[in-house]
Design a protein around this motif. Structure first.
Motif, short mmCIF file in Angstrom:
data_model
loop_
_atom_site.label_atom_id
_atom_site.label_comp_id
_atom_site.label_asym_id
_atom_site.label_seq_id
_atom_site.Cartn_x
_atom_site.Cartn_y
_atom_site.Cartn_z
N THR A 1 53.77 -56.95 25.39
CA THR A 1 54.71 -55.77 25.42
C THR A 1 55.83 -55.61 24.68
O THR A 1 56.33 -54.45 24.54
N ILE A 2 56.14 -56.38 23.57
CA ILE A 2 57.12 -56.40 22.82
C ILE A 2 56.50 -55.65 21.25
O ILE A 2 55.81 -56.32 20.85
N LYS A 3 57.25 -54.53 20.97
CA LYS A 3 56.90 -54.02 19.53
C LYS A 3 58.15 -54.36 18.63
O LYS A 3 59.30 -54.76 18.85
N SER A 4 57.83 -54.08 17.49
CA SER A 4 58.69 -54.37 16.24
C SER A 4 58.68 -53.05 15.60
O SER A 4 57.58 -52.63 15.03
N PRO A 5 60.06 -52.44 14.91
CA PRO A 5 61.18 -53.20 15.26
C PRO A 5 61.51 -52.82 16.83
O PRO A 5 61.22 -51.82 17.21
N SER A 6 62.67 -53.46 17.36
CA SER A 6 63.04 -53.00 18.77
C SER A 6 64.22 -54.31 19.17
O SER A 6 64.07 -55.42 18.36
#
Length: 285
Positions: free
Chosen positions: A89-94
């Protein structure tokens, strides 16, 4: 006599050779591990150079390659193990990605063996960890806690003692009488945990579960509800507690069914573990 002496000499020479090989095998590995650990430490202790024209700091071109070479040797000797953690679920940058890194840094302050891949990508990122095998489960617990999909329900039908979970149903308020949590049973047979609507705060719950007569979950509070926390933001204006993981535990007071013990642990932006905050919530009639 001469033949017997010659045979004995050969036997002794072979035995000494075997002992030498075994000795090298036993002692060489710890020596090699110590050598590569010292090289890694020296590289990490090395201060970057400063470019006055650009105002940026940088390392020499071969710094990264040399660090990787010694790290990979530690993997080869079995001191470290490499493991990839693809994020779902986590993207970068965030902001999510940054808060995850802050907690990892706080938990493993002396561990340089972690990399983030997939920066500025539309797909979820990947974290690659190099650490001692016994430490990897702790890395995994923290990463999965941040990367778990949002949820606020516990399946009542999967509980061995559903009545223990149903004991938490109610509207729970702090000592000022402000409702903090609403725990209810829905039509699908789930126990649902909700927080009252708040214009200045958006709450996301992850990893909600019921274990040993306790409700456990990870709570993330986002200070600005209109902020797209999956996009890059101006760090100078961010709230230090926005998006920080709060490890929360609910436990019923065995002496009073209308009281709930709440324990909240969190990691601050600056990499220090905050002391668990313990309080009592009361059930409203």
């Amino acid at each position: 006599m001469g033949k017997k002496y010659k045979t004995t000499a050969i036997f002794i020479a072979v035995s000494l050779s075997i002992l030498l090989v075994v000795g090298l095998f036993i002692y060489w590995k710890p020596i090699a591990i110590r050598y590569h650990k010292q090289k890694v430490k020296a590289l990490l202790d090395k201060k970057p150079k400063y470019d006055p024209d650009s105002g940026l700091s940088y390392f020499e071109e071969d710094w990264g390659r040399t660090l990787e070479k010694h790290r990979d040797k530690l993997v080869k000797f079995g001191y470290l193990q490499r493991k990839e953690f693809p994020l779902s679920t986590i993207k970068s940058p965030s902001l999510q990605f940054r808060r995850l890194w802050e907690e990892l840094h706080a938990t493993f302050p002396d561990d340089p063996y972690a990399e983030g891949h997939g920066y500025d990508s539309k797909s979820p990122a990947t974290i690659v960890v190099y650490d001692q095998p016994q430490k990897l489960p702790k890395w995994e617990r923290i990463i999965l806690a941040h990367d778990a999909p949002p949820t606020n329900i516990v399946d009542l039908g999967k509980q061995i003692y559903p009545q223990d979970l149903l004991a938490f149903v109610g509207r729970w308020a702090n000592e000022e009488g402000e409702v903090c949590y609403i725990i209810s049973k829905d039509r699908e047979g789930n126990v649902r945990i909700e927080t009252p609507q708040n214009e200045a705060l958006r709450t996301v719950l992850r990893s909600v579960r019921f274990e040993g007569k306790r409700i456990l979950f990870d709570e993330f509070n986002y200070i600005e509800p209109n902020e797209d926390y999956k996009s890059i933001i101006d760090r100078s204006g961010e709230n230090p507690f926005s998006g920080v993981r709060c490890e929360t535990v609910f436990e019923m007071n065995p002496k009073d069914s209308n009281e709930l013990f709440e324990t909240v642990s969190m990691v601050s932006k600056y990499g220090t573990f905050a002391d668990p905050n313990k309080g009592i919530l009361k059930r409203l009639e």
